[in-house]
Design an enzyme around this catalytic site. Structure first.
Site, PDB file in Angstrom:
ATOM      1  CG  HIS A 194       4.857   4.510   9.076  1.00  0.00           C
ATOM      2  ND1 HIS A 194       4.035   3.605   8.447  1.00  0.00           N
ATOM      3  CD2 HIS A 194       5.377   5.282   8.077  1.00  0.00           C
ATOM      4  CE1 HIS A 194       4.049   3.814   7.142  1.00  0.00           C
ATOM      5  NE2 HIS A 194       4.863   4.837   6.901  1.00  0.00           N
ATOM      6  CG  ASN A 244       7.488   3.391   4.159  1.00  0.00           C
ATOM      7  OD1 ASN A 244       6.931   4.006   5.049  1.00  0.00           O
ATOM      8  ND2 ASN A 244       6.984   3.289   2.944  1.00  0.00           N
ATOM      9  CB  CYS A 299       3.776  10.884   1.617  1.00  0.00           C
ATOM     10  SG  CYS A 299       2.187  11.724   1.867  1.00  0.00           S
ATOM     11  CG  HIS A 344       8.727   7.734   5.445  1.00  0.00           C
ATOM     12  ND1 HIS A 344       8.330   7.724   4.132  1.00  0.00           N
ATOM     13  CD2 HIS A 344       7.651   7.325   6.154  1.00  0.00           C
ATOM     14  CE1 HIS A 344       7.061   7.340   4.041  1.00  0.00           C
ATOM     15  NE2 HIS A 344       6.630   7.085   5.267  1.00  0.00           N
ATOM     16  NE  ARG A 376      -1.228   2.444   2.960  1.00  0.00           N
ATOM     17  CZ  ARG A 376      -0.701   3.534   3.494  1.00  0.00           C
ATOM     18  NH1 ARG A 376      -0.551   4.644   2.777  1.00  0.00           N
ATOM     19  NH2 ARG A 376      -0.260   3.521   4.746  1.00  0.00           N
ATOM     20  CG  ASP A 377       3.410   4.256   2.936  1.00  0.00           C
ATOM     21  OD1 ASP A 377       3.245   5.159   2.105  1.00  0.00           O
ATOM     22  OD2 ASP A 377       3.998   4.439   4.013  1.00  0.00           O
TER      23      ASP A 377
END
Length: 312
Positions: free
Chosen positions: A218, A260, A251, A220, A24-25
């Site tokens: 989370h 990430n 993002c 990055h 997803r991300d």
């Protein structure tokens, strides 16, 4: 395949849960749209490598994130393997929740912001308005028996507003948890966090009654700090870590947000420290090398590059 020498680190948890966000991300920031069948195969390979929790897709407006417009198609391709409490999907509002429920999901995640500017850019709402938008989403999700995660973006810095005060982050986090979220993910969306900042935020959340048992992190890797910040969080008792296979991600609403924390880099570090992850590193490497070929570019992950040079 080379493996790390194991020297157990007693300051770390015995076991952690990796919350895999690559599907997803990791893919939402790709310029080209990845075919649905490739996304579904990516999830299958991640699961086969031992990743138990995999965020599969997002039910956002396709005009916002066209890369994930095929959410229902991907889940249909996955069947039962793409559903259940360990296959969360991102939903921004009740319309997204309706689509997710129609698709038969078992878990959802909402995504808020600690800053007003990003809330407007990402959700087209103020922070207050976004919290109210999430209220029926969380309530209806629990009524349907779903597990709910709450993301807070821009916890450590914002590209428009600069440094974000810790009390401001704690306030938004508390409001999300008060809605009834089961878990809170702290997002370093642009990768500017440092170790002392991470420790201070976790302490402040603990003081507010949000324990580390309900928190995921989370990070990055914009400034190369994602793994070191993760270690700080683990030493504070956090046991849930978001990461992305191959270091994919970013993002679409924050251009300074790069990939990430790479799942391979995390697993290598954990194996060396004697921390259980349940992940087969060799199978994960093969998966990320395969995805790098699908995307037509090298993997950003240091461990992938070191152990599978052919992926370059």
């Amino acid at each position: 395949m080379r493996t790390p020498q194991v020297e157990p680190d007693p300051t770390l948890p015995a076991e952690i849960t990796i919350y895999e966000v690559g599907a997803r991300d990791g893919l939402q920031n790709e310029k080209a749209v990845v075919p649905a069948e490739v996304k579904a195969e990516f999830v299958r390979r991640l699961a086969s490598a031992g990743l138990g929790t995999i965020e599969t897709t997002s039910f956002v407006n396709p005009q916002w994130v066209p890369q994930l417009a095929d959410a229902t198609e991907v889940l249909d391709m996955l069947g039962d393997e793409g559903r259940g409490p360990r296959r969360p999907v991102l939903v921004p509002n009740e319309r997204g929740l309706d689509r997710a429920l129609d698709a038969g999901v078992g878990a959802v995640a909402i995504f808020g912001s600690a800053t007003e500017t990003f809330a407007r850019k990402n959700l087209n709402r103020t922070v207050d308005e976004s919290i109210e938008m999430f209220r029926p989403v969380v309530a209806r999700s629990h009524e349907a028996g779903l597990w709910v995660r709450g993301y807070v973006s821009m916890c450590f810095g914002d590209p428009w507003e600069g440094p974000v005060p810790v009390p401001q982050v704690v306030d938004v986090a508390q409001r999300l948890m008060d809605l009834g979220c089961d878990q809170l993910s702290l997002g370093d969306t642009i990768g500017v966090a440092t170790s002392g900042h991470v420790a201070r935020l976790l302490d402040a959340l603990q003081d507010r009654g949000i324990g580390v048992d309900r928190i995921g992190v989370h990070f990055h890797d914009t400034y190369g700090q994602a793994l070191s910040n993760t270690l700080v969080a683990l030493r504070h008792g956090v046991t849930v870590v978001d990461s992305s296979a191959g270091g994919l991600g970013g993002c679409p609403y924050a251009e300074s947000a790069t990939g990430n924390l790479a799942t391979e880099d995390l697993v290598w570090a954990m194996e060396g420290a004697g921390v259980r992850t349940g992940v087969d590193l060799e199978a994960l490497l093969a998966t990320s090398a395969w995805m790098a070929r699908q995307l037509g570019r090298p993997s950003p992950s240091a461990v992938v590059r070191a152990l599978t040079p052919a992926a370059d």
